[in-house]
Design an enzyme around this catalytic site. Structure first.
Site, PDB file in Angstrom:
ATOM      1  N   LYS A 104       1.370  20.083 -15.216  1.00 35.25           N
ATOM      2  CA  LYS A 104       1.334  21.181 -16.178  1.00 35.25           C
ATOM      3  C   LYS A 104       2.407  20.886 -17.218  1.00 35.25           C
ATOM      4  O   LYS A 104       3.602  20.895 -16.918  1.00 35.25           O
ATOM      5  CB  LYS A 104       1.614  22.515 -15.481  1.00 35.25           C
ATOM      6  CG  LYS A 104       1.535  23.699 -16.430  1.00 35.25           C
ATOM      7  CD  LYS A 104       1.613  25.008 -15.671  1.00 35.25           C
ATOM      8  CE  LYS A 104       1.309  26.208 -16.560  1.00 35.25           C
ATOM      9  NZ  LYS A 104       2.098  26.264 -17.786  1.00 35.25           N
ATOM     10  N   ASP A 106       4.957  21.249 -20.187  1.00 37.45           N
ATOM     11  CA  ASP A 106       5.763  22.350 -20.696  1.00 37.45           C
ATOM     12  C   ASP A 106       5.890  22.183 -22.204  1.00 37.45           C
ATOM     13  O   ASP A 106       6.918  21.762 -22.719  1.00 37.45           O
ATOM     14  CB  ASP A 106       7.136  22.334 -20.018  1.00 37.45           C
ATOM     15  CG  ASP A 106       7.888  23.627 -20.239  1.00 37.45           C
ATOM     16  OD1 ASP A 106       7.292  24.576 -20.789  1.00 37.45           O
ATOM     17  OD2 ASP A 106       9.070  23.686 -19.877  1.00 37.45           O
ATOM     18  N   LYS A 307       3.528  26.427  -9.893  1.00 36.02           N
ATOM     19  CA  LYS A 307       4.731  26.208 -10.695  1.00 36.02           C
ATOM     20  C   LYS A 307       5.850  25.576  -9.882  1.00 36.02           C
ATOM     21  O   LYS A 307       6.018  25.867  -8.707  1.00 36.02           O
ATOM     22  CB  LYS A 307       5.232  27.547 -11.270  1.00 36.02           C
ATOM     23  CG  LYS A 307       4.233  28.251 -12.186  1.00 36.02           C
ATOM     24  CD  LYS A 307       4.114  27.567 -13.539  1.00 36.02           C
ATOM     25  CE  LYS A 307       5.283  27.882 -14.443  1.00 36.02           C
ATOM     26  NZ  LYS A 307       5.189  29.169 -15.118  1.00 36.02           N
ATOM     27  N   CYS A 401      49.896  24.547 -12.960  1.00 37.31           N
ATOM     28  CA  CYS A 401      48.918  24.173 -11.945  1.00 37.31           C
ATOM     29  C   CYS A 401      48.648  25.351 -11.011  1.00 37.31           C
ATOM     30  O   CYS A 401      49.588  25.938 -10.470  1.00 37.31           O
ATOM     31  CB  CYS A 401      49.444  22.989 -11.148  1.00 37.31           C
ATOM     32  SG  CYS A 401      48.411  22.595  -9.726  1.00 37.31           S
ATOM     33  N   CYS A 404      50.172  24.201  -7.359  1.00 36.11           N
ATOM     34  CA  CYS A 404      51.598  23.970  -7.079  1.00 36.11           C
ATOM     35  C   CYS A 404      52.522  24.556  -8.138  1.00 36.11           C
ATOM     36  O   CYS A 404      53.736  24.549  -7.975  1.00 36.11           O
ATOM     37  CB  CYS A 404      51.871  22.479  -6.934  1.00 36.11           C
ATOM     38  SG  CYS A 404      51.787  21.587  -8.494  1.00 36.11           S
ATOM     39  N   CYS A 419      47.719  18.318 -13.867  1.00 38.67           N
ATOM     40  CA  CYS A 419      48.892  18.875 -13.206  1.00 38.67           C
ATOM     41  C   CYS A 419      49.921  17.764 -13.131  1.00 38.67           C
ATOM     42  O   CYS A 419      49.607  16.633 -12.769  1.00 38.67           O
ATOM     43  CB  CYS A 419      48.502  19.347 -11.802  1.00 38.67           C
ATOM     44  SG  CYS A 419      49.891  19.433 -10.666  1.00 38.67           S
ATOM     45  N   CYS A 425      52.219  18.214  -5.472  1.00 39.79           N
ATOM     46  CA  CYS A 425      51.100  19.167  -5.518  1.00 39.79           C
ATOM     47  C   CYS A 425      50.201  18.933  -4.300  1.00 39.79           C
ATOM     48  O   CYS A 425      49.699  17.821  -4.098  1.00 39.79           O
ATOM     49  CB  CYS A 425      50.303  18.965  -6.800  1.00 39.79           C
ATOM     50  SG  CYS A 425      48.839  20.010  -6.891  1.00 39.79           S
TER      51      CYS A 425
END
Ligand code: IVH
Length: 662
Positions: A104, A106, A307, A401, A404, A419, A425
Site C-alpha cells: 500500500k 503512502d 495497515k 553535571c 556529580c 561533564c 563522576c
C-alpha cells in the site's frame, strides 16, 4: 517517427530500467525532435515526449468528475480483523478465493484518463467523485505515459494509481530547500502532495515523483476487447504492457497464513524500499468474483488494506533528562507520555545533542512527533509549536553535571557538551568500567552493566584497577549474587588478566581510539612503553591516526592518573605480552617502511606483517623519516617523492633478500 522512437527509449529507461541508448545518444535524438518541432510548431502533438517540461502558472485547478468514482479501502490492523474479512467474503462466495497482495503506497491517489490511448486528463482523488485537474503537472512525470503502448487503444480508460516521492529524491529536495533557506517537507508524502499541487508545473517537473498503477476505473469496451482478462494479476500485466510501473512485489495468497507471511515479509523489507508504504492491500484476484461482492460505503468488499503499525505518533514531552556517557558527553533523553508507535509503547526517545534540541525547537510540555522506524531507537522528530501552551518552558543545557555536579563544558564549535568530572563522576566511572569489561575489551564475562552500576554505587569500583581487587566473599554478599556466580566472576576476572596490548588500549577508553585504531597502535609499536614515549609525529605514522587522534592519545597518557592506572594494573597481575610477531632484534629493527605499488605473490598486508615480524614499522605517509620505500609494480607518485626526499627505494626482490638474511 522521431517522437515514436523517443517514446520507446523513455519507456525502456523509466519503466523497464533497461536503456538501449547512452545519455548522449538520447540527448541528440531529443534535440533533433525539439528543433523539428520548433521549425514546425503545428506538428507538435500533445503526447510528444517534449511536452513534459511543464507549463507556466495557472491560477487554480479545474474540477474534474471521475467517470467512475475513486473508491476508498477498508482498513484492518490485526490478523483477527483480516480473518474476519476473509470469513466475510468466504461466506458470500461459498469458498475462500485467491487473493492478490501488493504494497500500500503512502502517496497520493490519482486517476489518468486516456482517450484513444493518449493522456487526456490527470486528476487527484478529491472527494472520490470530483477531483482536481492536475494534468499539466502529471505530464511532467516520466512514469506517466503520454501515450499507451497499445495498438488498439480503448476509446476511454481511467488508470488509477499512486504518485509517490522516492526517499532519496525527498532527502535531496529537502537539502536543496534548506540550503536556499526555504521550508522543508515533513515527509515524502507531503512533498509529493506539494509537488502535485504546484500551479507552475515547471516546478513539478523538477520534483522527483513516480507513478505506480494499481487499478482501472472506467474502461470502455475492455471486456469485449479482452474477454480473456479475468484476474488482477493479468490486469497488472496489461498495465505494465501499456507502459506503467506496477509493483514488483505482487503476491498471490491462497490462505490467511499466506497473507500474513506476505505482510510480515513486506513489513521486514519496508525500510529497504526507496519509497514509503504504510501497509499491504489484499484484493480478490478474480475480477468476476469482485462483481459478486460489490461495495459498501464507497469501499469495495473485495479488497482490504492491512495497515502497518504507524511509525509516527504525537505525544507530550514531559521532561528532558541528560545522561552522562563514558567520555562525559551529555545526551538529552526525552521522557514522554507513553505512546504506541511502530508496534511498541514508547516512553523515552533520544535527542542526540543539545543543538538538536534547539533545531527542533522543543519546549517542556510540547506536543511532539515521535518516530520509531523498524528496530531503530525511537526519536523525537519535531515539536508542534502551534499547539504549544503558555506554560511550556524552554529547555536549558545544565551548567553542572546532573550526576556529580562538576561544571559542564562545551568546546566552541562542538555539538557535544561534557561533564568535566572525569573519574570523579560516578556516571562516567560506571560507563568507563562497562566499556573496560566489555567483550571486545577486557572481556570479563559476568561483569554486566547492572552489576557494575551496583559496584560503583557501593564505591567498590573507583577505577578499572579496582576490578582486580574485588574479593569473592564480599561479592557474594551482594543482593542477587549467589556464591556460585561470585566464584565464576572471580574466575572470569582472573582470566581477563592475560590480555593483548590491542585489547588493553581499547579498554582504556581513550577518546577517538576504537578497536581498529587500538589494534593498529599495538601492531605498529608492539609494546606499551614506546607508545608512552611517542610524540605526535611518531603516533601519526600509525595508519588512521591523524592530528586529532594523536592529540587525544598524548593527552590521555600525559594524565598522571592514567599512567598510575597502568602501573596498578600491572602490579595486580594484568599482562599484555608483546605479540610474538614483533621482534625487538629483527633485521629491520626500528626501520620505518612505506609500501607502494603491487607486490607479486603477496598482498600489502602480508608484506606489512613480514616487516613487523622483522622488527620494522609501516606507515602510509612518506616523509624524510621514512627509511625505505618498498615499491612493487605500477608504483605511482610515491616513487618520485621518495627520490626527491632521498628515501632509498627497495624492489620486492631486494626486500625479500633482506628478509632472507634475517
Ligand atoms: S486499490 C478500490 N491498491 O489507498 C481499490 N489502493 O486508503 C482502489 N492505495 O484510495 C484502490 N496503495 O489511494 C489500491 N496498492 C494499492 C494502493 C492503494 C495505496 C491507496 C489508494 C486508496 C487508499 C485507501
Amino acid at each position: 517517427m522521431l517522437a515514436e522512437q523517443l517514446r520507446e527509449h523513455d519507456h525502456r529507461y523509466y519503466i523497464l530500467d533497461d536503456p538501449q541508448l547512452s545519455d548522449a545518444q538520447y540527448d541528440r535524438l531529443r534535440a533533433e525532435l525539439e528543433s523539428l518541432e520548433a521549425a514546425h510548431p503545428e506538428l507538435i502533438s500533445p503526447d510528444s515526449p517534449t511536452q513534459r517540461v511543464g507549463a507556466p502558472a495557472s491560477t487554480s485547478f479545474a474540477p474534474v468528475t471521475h467517470h467512475q468514482p475513486m473508491q476508498s479501502l477498508a482498513n484492518c490492523f490485526s490478523a483477527q480483523e483480516l480473518a474476519d474479512f476473509i470469513a466475510r467474503i468466504g461466506k458470500t462466495l461459498g469458498r475462500m478465493p485467491s487473493l492478490s497482495a501488493e504494497p500500500k503506497y503512502d502517496g497520493l491517489a490519482v486517476s489518468l484518463v486516456y482517450r484513444d490511448g493518449v493522456l487526456h486528463c490527470g486528476a487527484t482523488r478529491g472527494d472520490g467523485r470530483v477531483g482536481e485537474d492536475v494534468t499539466n503537472n502529471l505530464r511532467t512525470l516520466s512514469t506517466v505515459p503520454l501515450r499507451l503502448r497499445e495498438a488498439e487503444p480503448l476509446p476511454l480508460v481511467e488508470v488509477r494509481g499512486e504518485v509517490v516521492m522516492p526517499r532519496d529524491g525527498f532527502v535531496a529536495l529537502n537539502q536543496r530547500l534548506a540550503e536556499a533557506g526555504l521550508k522543508t517537507f515533513v515527509n515524502p508524502r507531503n512533498a509529493a502532495a506539494g509537488a502535485l499541487r504546484q500551479l507552475d508545473s515547471r516546478i513539478t517537473a523538477q520534483r522527483p515523483l513516480q507513478f505506480f498503477a494499481y487499478a482501472l476505473g472506467s474502461a470502455q469496451g475492455l471486456t469485449e476487447q479482452r474477454p480473456e482478462l479475468r484476474t488482477h494479476q493479468q490486469l497488472m500485466q496489461l498495465l505494465a504492457d501499456w507502459g506503467f510501473c506496477v509493483s514488483e512485489r505482487l503476491g498471490a495468497c491462497a490462505s490467511i497464513e499466506a497473507c500474513l507471511d506476505y505482510y510480515a515479509q513486506t513489513l521486514a523489507d519496508r525500510d529497504a524500499l526507496n519509497f514509503d508504504i504504510d501497509g499491504v492491500v489484499y484484493k480478490v484476484d478474480d475480477l468476476g468474483l469482485r462483481e459478486e461482492l460489490g461495495e459498501v460505503a464507497r469501499a469495495p468488499r473485495w479488497a482490504i488494506a492491512h495497515k502497518f503499525p504507524a511509525q509516527e505518533a504525537t505525544t507530550r514531552l514531559r521532561e528532558v533528562e541528560f545522561q552522562v556517557g563514558r567520555t562525559g558527553a551529555l545526551t538529552p533523553v526525552a521522557r514522554l507520555e507513553p505512546v504506541f508507535v511502530g508496534g511498541v509503547t514508547v516512553s523515552n526517545a533520544t535527542l542526540h545533542n543539545i543543538d538538536e534540541l534547539r533545531r527542533k525547537d522543543l519546549h517542556l510540555g510540547d506536543q511532539v512527533v515521535v518516530r520509531r522506524a523498524g528496530d531503530v531507537i525511537p526519536e523525537v522528530v519535531r515539536s508542534l509549536p502551534e499547539q504549544r501552551s503558555a506554560t511550556a518552558t524552554a529547555i536549558e543545557l545544565p551548567t553542572h553535571c546532573p550526576v556529580c555536579g562538576s561544571a559542564v563544558e562545551r568546546t566552541e564549535g562542538e555539538a557535544v557538551a561534557r561533564c568535566s568530572g572525569g573519574f570523579r563522576c560516578s556516571a562516567q566511572r560506571a560507563e568507563s568500567l562497562k566499556h573496560f569489561a566489555s567483550r571486545r575489551a577486557m572481556d570479563i564475562d559476568g561483569l554486566g552493566d547492572k552489576l557494575i552500576e551496583a559496584l560503583v554505587e557501593h564505591d567498590w569500583l573507583k577505577d578499572p584497577a579496582d576490578i582486580y581487587r574485588l574479593d569473592q566473599s564480599r561479592l557474594a554478599q551482594l543482593p542477587r549474587m549467589a556464591e556460585k556466580s561470585a566464584t565464576n566472576l572471580i574466575a572470569a576476572i582472573e582470566r581477563s588478566k592475560h590480555t593483548t596490548l590491542a585489547r588493553l588500549l581499547y579498554a582504556l577508553g581513550i577518546r577517538e581510539v576504537g578497536e581498529v585504531t587500538a589494534a593498529q597502535l599495538a601492531d605498529s609499536f608492539g609494546a606499551l612503553e614506546p607508545i608512552l614515549a611517542a610524540d605526535a609525529e611518531r603516533l601519526r605514522e600509525v595508519p588512521d591516526v591523524g592530528e586529532i587522534v594523536a592529540a587525544r592519545i598524548l593527552e590521555f597518557f600525559a594524565d598522571p592518573r592514567n599512567r598510575q592506572l597502568l602501573e596498578q594494573l600491572q602490579t595486580l597481575g594484568v599482562s599484555w605480552p608483546a605479540p610474538a610477531k614483533t621482534r625487538q632484534d629483527g633485521v629491520l629493527r626500528g626501520k620505518l617502511f612505506v609500501i607502494t605499488g603491487t607486490l607479486e605473490g603477496m598482498s600489502r598486508d602480508q608484506a606489512k606483517a613480514k616487516i613487523i615480524a622483522a622488527g620494522g614499522r609501516v606507515s602510509s605517509a612518506l616523509s624524510s623519516k621514512t627509511d625505505f620505500l618498498l615499491a612493487g609494480e605500477k608504483a605511482g607518485s610515491k616513487l618520485a617523492k621518495a627520490e626527491k626526499l632521498g628515501v632509498p627505494v627497495l624492489s620486492q626482490a631486494a626486500f625479500e633478500q633482506l628478509l632472507v638474511s634475517d
